[in-house]
Design an enzyme around this catalytic site. Structure first.
Site, mmCIF file in Angstrom:
data_model
loop_
_atom_site.group_PDB
_atom_site.id
_atom_site.type_symbol
_atom_site.label_atom_id
_atom_site.label_comp_id
_atom_site.label_asym_id
_atom_site.label_seq_id
_atom_site.Cartn_x
_atom_site.Cartn_y
_atom_site.Cartn_z
ATOM 1 N N SER A 52 0.828 -1.208 0.000
ATOM 2 C CA SER A 52 0.000 0.000 0.000
ATOM 3 C C SER A 52 0.862 1.257 0.000
ATOM 4 O O SER A 52 0.433 2.286 0.514
ATOM 5 C CB SER A 52 -0.889 0.003 1.244
ATOM 6 O OG SER A 52 -0.096 0.026 2.410
ATOM 7 N N CYS A 73 2.559 -6.569 2.448
ATOM 8 C CA CYS A 73 1.704 -5.724 3.269
ATOM 9 C C CYS A 73 0.970 -6.636 4.242
ATOM 10 O O CYS A 73 0.288 -7.571 3.815
ATOM 11 C CB CYS A 73 0.715 -4.977 2.372
ATOM 12 S SG CYS A 73 -0.571 -4.057 3.246
ATOM 13 N N HIS A 95 5.692 -0.935 6.725
ATOM 14 C CA HIS A 95 6.176 0.444 6.797
ATOM 15 C C HIS A 95 7.033 0.669 8.049
ATOM 16 O O HIS A 95 7.947 1.491 8.049
ATOM 17 C CB HIS A 95 5.005 1.437 6.845
ATOM 18 C CG HIS A 95 4.349 1.698 5.528
ATOM 19 N ND1 HIS A 95 3.546 0.777 4.893
ATOM 20 C CD2 HIS A 95 4.370 2.797 4.723
ATOM 21 C CE1 HIS A 95 3.098 1.300 3.760
ATOM 22 N NE2 HIS A 95 3.582 2.523 3.632
#
Length: 262
Positions: A11, A73, A185
């Protein structure tokens, strides 16, 4: 198909942390990376929305000839990996929070998990916790707001540090000895997180394990790249390519970055 690329999507830029581990272990493999930053963060979307985004990303990678797809992800994996495996014939590598190693190594029997709402509320996360963390107290924390800050390259910004302190301090007070980063992330926040946490707290992410699993699946399916093939590394973003590039510094001119509205 041995000379075809490995497909990777996330993402946004977070999955580049996974790409780096895969590239380190499998430097001769070509890759195509999709940064779906336009639709970040996935963690605040419904399961159906996440599945539709994963279908879009998968079909673009397959159209480009990818021989295997890494869903880089956590939110996408926990919500869509079963659907993808049922509807497409290429192998898929998924990512989920590293609860098992944290639970096995914990001496305090207290483990913190920092992840998105989409990951923490998923059935896959709960089944993993039930299967591998019996007798362990799991402290779940939704990292609301962290992904957009990382996507904006605000790693060391005051607002990022303030959010991390808010999310991590209660876990430290509770006595955790392991912190699981449940979003691709979050490894980019490691320097900041390490400064905040006591030295005895171990931080675990899934990057190396995903790279090893990718290699194992390629070997099992006889898909490892043949020696001597030309290796290419493509990175495609549907948002700011410059920010994506800033997370790939040090990898030289062999990387090809481009914008595509997908």
């Amino acid at each position: 198909m041995n000379d075809h690329p490995i497909g990777i999507f996330d993402s946004g830029i977070g999955g580049t942390s996974i790409w780096k581990e895969i590239h380190s272990l499998l430097p001769n493999e070509s890759t195509i990376y999709l940064a779906d930053s336009k639709n970040a963060p996935y963690g605040e979307k419904s399961k159906d929305e996440i599945i539709q985004l994963c279908i879009k990303n998968t079909e673009l990678l397959l159209a480009k000839g990818c021989k295997l797809v890494v869903v880089a992800c956590n939110t996408a994996t926990t919500n869509a990996i079963d659907y993808l495996r049922k509807h497409y014939t290429v192998p898929f590598i998924g990512i989920e929070p590293a609860i098992k190693p944290a639970a096995l190594q914990s001496k305090s029997k207290k483990v913190g998990v920092l992840a998105t709402q989409g990951t923490l509320s998923s059935s896959l996360f709960h089944s993993t916790t039930e299967n591998h963390a019996a007798g362990i107290h799991i402290y779940e924390q939704v990292g609301t707001g962290l992904v957009p800050l990382i996507e904006s390259n605000k790693i060391n910004a005051p607002e990022t540090k303030a959010l991390l302190e808010k999310y991590l301090n209660p876990m430290v007070v509770a006595g955790i000895d392991h912190l699981v980063l449940g979003c691709t992330h979050y490894p980019y926040l490691l320097p900041v997180i390490k400064d905040m946490l006591p030295a005895h707290i171990n931080i675990i992410d899934s990057g190396e394990a995903v790279a090893r699993q990718t290699k194992a699946v390629l070997e099992k399916n006889d898909l490892l790249c043949n020696a001597g093939e030309k290796t290419t590394f493509q990175f495609i973003s549907n948002a700011n390519v410059n920010i994506l590039e800033s997370f790939l510094q040090g990898y030289g001119p062999s990387l090809k970055l481009s914008y595509l509205d997908f």
